[in-house]
Every structure is written in structure tokens, then in C-alpha cells.
Design an enzyme around this catalytic site. Structure first.
Site, PDB file in Angstrom:
ATOM      1  N   PRO A  17       0.879  -1.106  -0.115  1.00 35.17           N
ATOM      2  CA  PRO A  17      -0.051   0.162  -0.027  1.00 35.17           C
ATOM      3  C   PRO A  17       0.873   1.292  -0.147  1.00 35.17           C
ATOM      4  O   PRO A  17       2.117   1.151   0.393  1.00 35.17           O
ATOM      5  CB  PRO A  17      -0.844  -0.151   1.111  1.00 35.17           C
ATOM      6  CG  PRO A  17      -0.773  -1.564   1.690  1.00 35.17           C
ATOM      7  CD  PRO A  17       0.661  -1.967   1.221  1.00 35.17           C
ATOM      8  N   PRO A  18       0.334   2.311  -0.234  1.00 34.88           N
ATOM      9  CA  PRO A  18       1.117   3.808  -0.134  1.00 34.88           C
ATOM     10  C   PRO A  18       1.646   3.907   1.142  1.00 34.88           C
ATOM     11  O   PRO A  18       0.889   3.724   2.248  1.00 34.88           O
ATOM     12  CB  PRO A  18      -0.056   4.678  -0.799  1.00 34.88           C
ATOM     13  CG  PRO A  18      -1.147   3.957  -1.654  1.00 34.88           C
ATOM     14  CD  PRO A  18      -0.961   2.587  -0.704  1.00 34.88           C
ATOM     15  N   ASP A  76     -21.564   6.416   6.944  1.00 36.29           N
ATOM     16  CA  ASP A  76     -21.903   5.058   7.622  1.00 36.29           C
ATOM     17  C   ASP A  76     -22.664   4.427   6.819  1.00 36.29           C
ATOM     18  O   ASP A  76     -22.164   3.459   6.365  1.00 36.29           O
ATOM     19  CB  ASP A  76     -22.775   5.439   8.826  1.00 36.29           C
ATOM     20  CG  ASP A  76     -22.153   6.357   9.893  1.00 36.29           C
ATOM     21  OD1 ASP A  76     -21.077   6.388   9.917  1.00 36.29           O
ATOM     22  OD2 ASP A  76     -22.954   6.915  10.617  1.00 36.29           O
ATOM     23  N   GLU A 109     -23.649  10.373  17.504  1.00 40.13           N
ATOM     24  CA  GLU A 109     -22.263   9.638  17.976  1.00 40.13           C
ATOM     25  C   GLU A 109     -22.712   8.927  19.261  1.00 40.13           C
ATOM     26  O   GLU A 109     -21.963   7.664  19.535  1.00 40.13           O
ATOM     27  CB  GLU A 109     -21.328  10.928  18.167  1.00 40.13           C
ATOM     28  CG  GLU A 109     -21.316  11.854  16.964  1.00 40.13           C
ATOM     29  CD  GLU A 109     -20.475  10.715  15.813  1.00 40.13           C
ATOM     30  OE1 GLU A 109     -19.857   9.994  16.258  1.00 40.13           O
ATOM     31  OE2 GLU A 109     -20.693  11.290  14.849  1.00 40.13           O
ATOM     32  N   GLY A 165       6.757   2.225   2.720  1.00 41.37           N
ATOM     33  CA  GLY A 165       8.179   2.513   2.606  1.00 41.37           C
ATOM     34  C   GLY A 165       8.956   1.755   1.601  1.00 41.37           C
ATOM     35  O   GLY A 165      10.119   1.342   1.921  1.00 41.37           O
ATOM     36  N   LYS A 166       8.235   1.288   0.509  1.00 40.18           N
ATOM     37  CA  LYS A 166       8.777   0.779  -0.672  1.00 40.18           C
ATOM     38  C   LYS A 166      10.096   1.977  -1.190  1.00 40.18           C
ATOM     39  O   LYS A 166      11.096   1.277  -1.404  1.00 40.18           O
ATOM     40  CB  LYS A 166       7.785   0.831  -1.655  1.00 40.18           C
ATOM     41  CG  LYS A 166       6.593  -0.276  -1.326  1.00 40.18           C
ATOM     42  CD  LYS A 166       5.834  -0.439  -2.539  1.00 40.18           C
ATOM     43  CE  LYS A 166       4.868   0.724  -3.031  1.00 40.18           C
ATOM     44  NZ  LYS A 166       4.070   1.409  -1.813  1.00 40.18           N
TER      45      LYS A 166
END
Length: 689
Positions: A268-269, A566, A492, A272-273
Site C-alpha cells: 500500500p502507499p 456510515d 455519536e 516504505g517501498k
């Protein structure tokens, strides 16, 4: 002496390349000559010399417009344009279109008459004037008419002082030479396209097909090592193997082994690639070329393939070396999926050339390819086969222990209260965060502390940073009516209540009705980090998500638009349960999920219309069942719901302790705590043994 030093000596002792004639220099000279002619005063007005007899004849026939005496040295006699066009006597003044003709092609031509003495020239003109006057005024008795004829017959002579470009002598000549030299140098630099920069691989107007890869030097450009990369232990092991092979190739070749030609970093973005690739550049004692997949893409046909060839040609010359291509999906997307461009797709031609260079008839010994992408599912299968990208290194989101290590790296240079701020606590508060998110939290915490004029970063600053990244900046000045505030509070509170009373729902951390970003209220939960999820866990998650809308209906008897986010999340989750995970009884154990990503290009669904209707019906039934369950929980605990909502209206924010004081402790949390403590004791016992 190691292998790399031997390799460098081999190339340093080689013959120096000979200078070759470049056609671009010839083009530069031609352009400079054209500009020189232009600047030296070249005019399209045709200029011819003439003798006095012809000039006298021109004046007597009234074929001229004006006579200009330049610097009292010579005269320019301008002939009327209509006479030049129609009278063959002046055909030598007609302009011929050519390379040096400017848009002034219709200017009148003129003759140049060179005289020795200006006074003698003026005397000759007076003689012609007198000859006219005597001839044209003969027999005219009217004095007024005679004066008008005399006035019309006066020869129009204008004096003009001009300076030539070369009048400045030697000084102007030097300036002219300097201007030409500067123009020549400028054109030469444009043609070289910046060659001599990083790696000697530039791109200019004449070098558009050259690679844009940048050559990194460990000593100057990259200071990151594997010690600076935290939380990617498995990925580092595989990447370090490549670096170790380049440092000590005999260790592997003595056993008959071969290093993989390519390694693909997938994840995923923000995981740390690219950072891992930069660490490889810092650790490897070999040339490291870095570029992006979009650097190959250009509007010109064939440029992408040309840049690939140039990249590998340069890499072979500096082998052993590493090439890193970031975001390779820009050119590595599966071929044949672009229906608009067909086979004449520049991106596909670039990919074909890349496939050939990586594993074709040619050999690329010593050239290792690293690439990174977060869309491995859309890459071409030929790119992922053995012999090209032999292995895929998955760089996933960090778990709690890895996040702790990442926090330790990013807080190393921060001034924070080490007694108050615990990296273990921060790691637990950030489930699902990537390494880039954690770096952003540390930086945001420092900014928040500085904004409040603090000398040291505190625990609350880190928590505020987490809140801001998750929900956005607080907007306390947003105008909300008391009625809306009450609806938001109950919404909430409904989320908090339902999630607290369900076993598999994520435990609450914090709830606020202060607007953040686009949301009018927000709730923070601490999700359990699972590798697999059961049907009961997913159902409890949907029920708790619908608790907000259910609370509105139970308390106010009507619902609002506040549950948009939601409902979006619930619908996607229910669809995944029915169509992907096979968690529906009526559809059974079937999955319509396409892990290859090929369905993105298809116009047809992988199921029939009847099945689609059945999927829609099951999704609707599943969501309604969960919604009914949420309402039942809130009706049963209505008094506690009201207490929680009133506290939220008064204080605008509540924490886990407030919910626990109203509903009591969750028995499931106590069971998990006992289990975790038991596992911890077992590990300690094993360590002691």
C-alpha cells in the site's frame, strides 16, 4: 582488492573515446550565419547604383518619391512602387522572394548615386529644377499659378545622418564576435541537453530519447541505510540478499546460484517501498540508477522505447549496478486493455522494449532491476514471470511492534517528554497507520507544540496530531444550531453505545461532536489487529456503524442525512460479505472477486442478471437485519443512551472512561486481557527455560 575495484580499473585503463563529428554543430553554424546576416542589417529593399544621366532622366519623368542624402556622401533615390511594378526600366529593383526576405517584401526600391562633392550634386539638381520651371511655366501669366507650379517642381531632398554597425571599428567587431560565440555556446548546450549532469544522462531538445535516470552516489547523494528503515524486517532480508550478492558475488556463484534479475516491491502507499530502495542505494557499493515509470512516457512516438534502450545501455557500461523504477505501473499495465489506442500504444511499445531488455536475446549480466508499485494486480503477466521480476517482496502495513520501531526512528530527533510519551502507547493508538502516516504524526506533533509556544512535545500533542490526521482540523467556529447539535450528539452516542455492547465491535477510545474536516462529529475506536475476520465480527461491525442512524430514529422518530458515510461503509462491507467472501447462506460458497484486476476493463459482470438481483436482495436484507438489531440494543438501553448524549452535549467530547462509568466494563475486554497476560507469562517461561 575486491571485485568492484577490479571492475573500475578495467574501465579506467580502457581507451578514451574518440571525438566524433556531430551534425548538430553544422546546424549551429548555419543558424549562426543566418542570424549574422539578419543582424548585419540585411534589408529586402533592392539597392542598385546608377549614373547621373539615368538619375536626371528619373527626375525629369517624376518617377521618384524622395531623395535622401546620407551623411553627405551618397544619395538614395527612391522609385515609386507602381513604377517598379509596371515600368521595365526599373525591373532591376523588383524584389525576389528568398531565404533572406522579411515580411517587408513590398518596400520600395531605391538607386544609390555616389557623388564626389555634395555642393556639385546640389548644383546639378538646381539645373534640373530650372529646366523644369522654364519648361512648365512658359506662357503662364497668372502669378499665383506660376508660384504653385514652381513649388510642385522643387526636388524633395532630405538629409540624413546614419551610423553603420561597423563604424565602431575594432571595438564593435569584438562585440559582434562575442555575441556570435555566446549564441554558439547556447545552441551547443541546448543540443547536448544538459549532458554531463547526474550520470551523464540528460534530456534536451535533441536528446529527447535519452534516459532520465539519475545516478546516485552513496558518498554524496544518499545517506540512508538499512538502519534507518524500521518495521520491514522480512523485506529487508530479501533486499539485503541482493546487496550482499553485489558485494560478494563469489559467495553465491561458487554454489552455482544466480541472483534474481529483478525484485518487485509491492504494498500500500506509504509503507516504505521507496525508502527501502533508497536504503539499497545507501548500502550498495555499486552505481544506483533511479527514475519513475512516468519518465518513459512522452508524447512523441518511440521515445519511451528509446529511453529504455538508453537506460540499459548506460547500465551495462557501469555493471554491476542497480536500476530502481518507482511506480512501474505507469508503463507496466497489462497490454491489450486500451481499446481506444489499439496496438499503436506508445506505453505498450515502451513495455515491450522493457521486457526485451530485462530478458531477451541480449545479456544484462550484473544489472539488477528494483521496482515499486501499489497496483501489482494490473501489471502485465510477462513482466512478473521468472527471469524478469523473479520475486515479489510484499511491504505491508506495519503491526504494533513495527509501528513502535518506526516511532522510535522518527522521534529520535524530536524534543519530547520521554517520561510522559511512550512509543508503545503511540503504537497502540495508531492501528492501520503506514510508515508515512507515523512520520506525519511526529512532525504534526512538533508543529502543534510549537504553535502553543511549548519548549517540549507532550503526550497530548501526539494525541492531537493523531486526531488531526484521522479527522482533520477542528472547526469550532462552525455555526450549528442547538437542535442540530443535539441530533449529532445522539448520533455519536448511538455509535458509542452499540459498539460498547457488542462483543466483536471495536472498543471505543474517544467521541466528539466538534466538527472536523467535512464531518460534524467523529468517533475513534481501537480496532483489533486480525489476520482473518469471521462472519460474526463483520456483522457486529455493521451493527455498530448503523448505531448512529438507529439512535436518531429511536430518539427523534426521524432520520437525517448525517449517516451518509456510515451507509457507504456498510454497503461496501455487506457487498463484500455476499459477493466476495461467500458469507451468505443463499448464494453459498461463491466469490466474484477478481484478484487479477482484469474485470476493470470488462463491460460485463461475472454473474447473470438473476444473480445480480439476488445479490442486491441479500445485501438489503443483511443491512436491514443489522439495523433492526442496532435499534433493539438502543431501545433496551435508552436511559444509558440519554445519559451519554447529555454528557456529550455538555462537554462536546467523551472518552472510554465516561462510557465505562455508564455501561460498566466490557466482559470481553477482561477475557482478552486475561488471555494476553497468560500468553505473555508463557513466553517469559519459555525464555527462562
Amino acid at each position: 582488492m575486491n571485485e568492484n575495484n577490479k571492475h573500475n580499473q578495467k574501465y579506467s585503463k580502457g581507451k578514451q573515446p574518440k571525438m566524433k563529428f556531430n551534425m548538430y554543430w553544422l546546424y549551429a553554424i548555419i543558424i549562426a550565419i543566418i542570424i549574422g546576416f539578419w543582424l548585419s542589417g540585411n534589408d529586402t529593399t533592392v539597392n542598385k547604383t546608377l549614373e547621373w544621366d539615368k538619375l536626371k532622366n528619373v527626375i525629369l519623368k517624376h518617377d521618384y518619391n524622395k531623395i535622401i542624402v546620407v551623411n553627405q556622401k551618397y544619395a538614395e533615390v527612391y522609385i515609386k512602387p507602381e513604377e517598379i511594378k509596371t515600368n521595365d526600366a526599373y525591373k532591376d529593383l523588383r524584389v525576389k522572394q528568398g531565404i533572406f526576405v522579411s515580411p517587408k517584401a513590398d518596400n520600395e526600391g531605391f538607386y544609390t548615386y555616389n557623388f564626389v562633392n555634395y555642393d556639385d550634386f546640389r548644383e546639378k539638381l538646381r539645373d534640373v529644377e530650372n529646366q523644369w520651371i522654364v519648361q512648365d511655366t512658359a506662357g503662364v501669366q497668372n502669378e499665383v499659378q506660376k508660384q504653385k507650379i514652381i513649388s510642385d517642381l522643387r526636388i524633395n531632398v532630405q538629409a540624413e545622418e546614419r551610423g553603420s554597425f561597423w563604424d565602431g571599428g575594432f571595438f564593435n567587431l569584438i562585440i559582434w564576435i562575442l555575441v556570435m560565440v555566446l549564441m554558439w555556446v547556447f545552441i551547443a548546450r541546448m543540443m547536448r541537453g544538459g549532458a554531463g549532469g547526474s550520470g551523464g544522462i540528460g534530456g534536451g531538445i535533441f536528446s529527447v530519447g535519452k534516459s532520465k535516470a539519475k545516478l546516485y552516489d552513496k558518498e554524496k547523494d544518499v545517506q540512508i541505510t538499512f538502519a534507518d528503515v524500521a518495521g520491514l524486517e522480512e523485506a529487508k532480508v530479501e533486499v539485503m540478499e541482493i546487496v550482499d550478492f553485489l558485494k560478494s558475488p563469489k559467495k553465491y556463484t561458487n554454489l552455482g546460484g544466480k541472483i534474481p534479475k529483478g525484485a518487485l516491491l509491492v504494498g500500500p502507499p506509504g509503507t516504505g517501498k521507496t525508502l527501502l530502495a533508497r536504503a539499497v542505494a545507501g548500502e550498495a557499493r555499486v552505481p544506483f540508477f533511479s527514475l519513475s515509470g512516468s519518465d518513459f512516457v512522452e508524447m512523441f512516438v518511440g521515445v519511451g522505447a528509446s529511453r529504455v534502450r538508453d537506460l540499459f545501455k548506460t547500465a551495462k557500461e557501469k555493471a554491476p549496478c542497480i536500476i530502481f523504477i518507482d511506480e512501474i505501473d505507469a508503463i507496466g499495465r497489462a497490454r491489450g486493455k486500451n481499446l481506444m489506442s489499439g496496438s499503436n500504444d506508445e506505453r505498450e511499445n515502451t513495455l515491450n522494449q522493457l521486457l526485451t531488455e530485462m530478458d531477451g536475446f541480449g545479456t544484462n549480466a550484473g544489472v539488477i532491476i528494483l521496482a515499486a508499485t501499489n497496483r501489482a494486480d494490473i501489471l502485465d503477466k510477462a513482466l512478473l514471470r521468472a527471469g524478469r521480476f523473479d520475486r515479489q517482496i510484499h511491504v505491508e502495513l506495519p503491526d504494533v511492534e513495527e509501528r513502535k520501531a518506526i516511532f522510535a526512528v522518527h522521534t529520535k530527533n524530536l524534543k519530547y517528554n520521554k517520561e510522559e510519551v511512550d512509543t508503545d502507547f503511540l503504537a497502540k493508538q495508531t492501528p492501520g497507520f503506514s510508515g508515512a502516516d507515523i512520520a506525519n504524526i511526529c512532525n504534526e506533533a512538533a508543529l502543534i507544540a510549537a504553535r502553543h509556544d511549548k519548549k517540549i512535545i507532550g503526550k497530548q500533542d501526539f494525541l492531537d496530531a493523531v486526531d488531526r490526521i484521522i479527522g482533520g482540523l477542528e472547526k469550532r467556529n462552525k455555526i450549528i444550531s442547538p437542535k442540530e447539535k443535539r441530533v449529532i450528539a445522539y448520533h455519536e452516542a448511538g455509535h458509542a453505545s452499540v459498539s460498547w455492547l457488542l462483543e466483536h465491535a471495536n472498543p471505543l477510545v474517544k467521541v466528539t461532536i466538534v466538527p472536523r474536516g467535512q464531518a460534524l462529529g467523529a468517533a475513534w475506536y481501537l480496532p483489533e489487529e486480525r489476520q482473518i475476520t469471521t462472519r460474526a465480527q463483520m456483522l457486529d461491525q455493521i451493527i455498530s456503524t448503523l448505531g448512529g442512524r438507529a439512535s436518531e430514529e429511536v430518539v427523534f422518530g426521524e432520520i437525517s442525512t448525517g449517516a451518509l458515510n456510515d451507509l457507504e461503509r456498510v454497503t461496501k462491507q455487506a457487498y463484500a460479505m455476499v459477493a466476495y467472501y461467500g458469507l451468505n447462506d443463499k448464494l453459498g460458497n461463491v466469490s466474484y472477486y477478481d484478484s487479477t484486476g482484469q474485470s476493470e476493463y470488462g463491460f460485463n459482470k461475472p454473474f447473470s442478471e438473476k444473480t445480480a438481483e439476488q445479490i442486491d436482495a441479500e445485501i438489503h436484507a443483511l443491512i436491514e437485519e443489522c439495523y433492526t438489531r442496532a435499534k433493539e440494543i438502543l431501545v433496551t438501553n435508552r436511559e444509558k443512551l440519554d445519559q451519554l448524549a447529555e454528557i456529550l452535549i455538555t462537554r462536546e467530547v467523551i472518552f472510554r472512561e465516561d462510557v465505562e462509568a455508564i455501561f460498566g466494563k466490557r466482559p470481553w475486554d477482561e477475557e482478552k486481557t486475561i488471555t494476553q497476560n497468560t500468553e505473555s507469562l508463557s513466553k517469559n517461561a519459555e525464555t527462562n527455560e
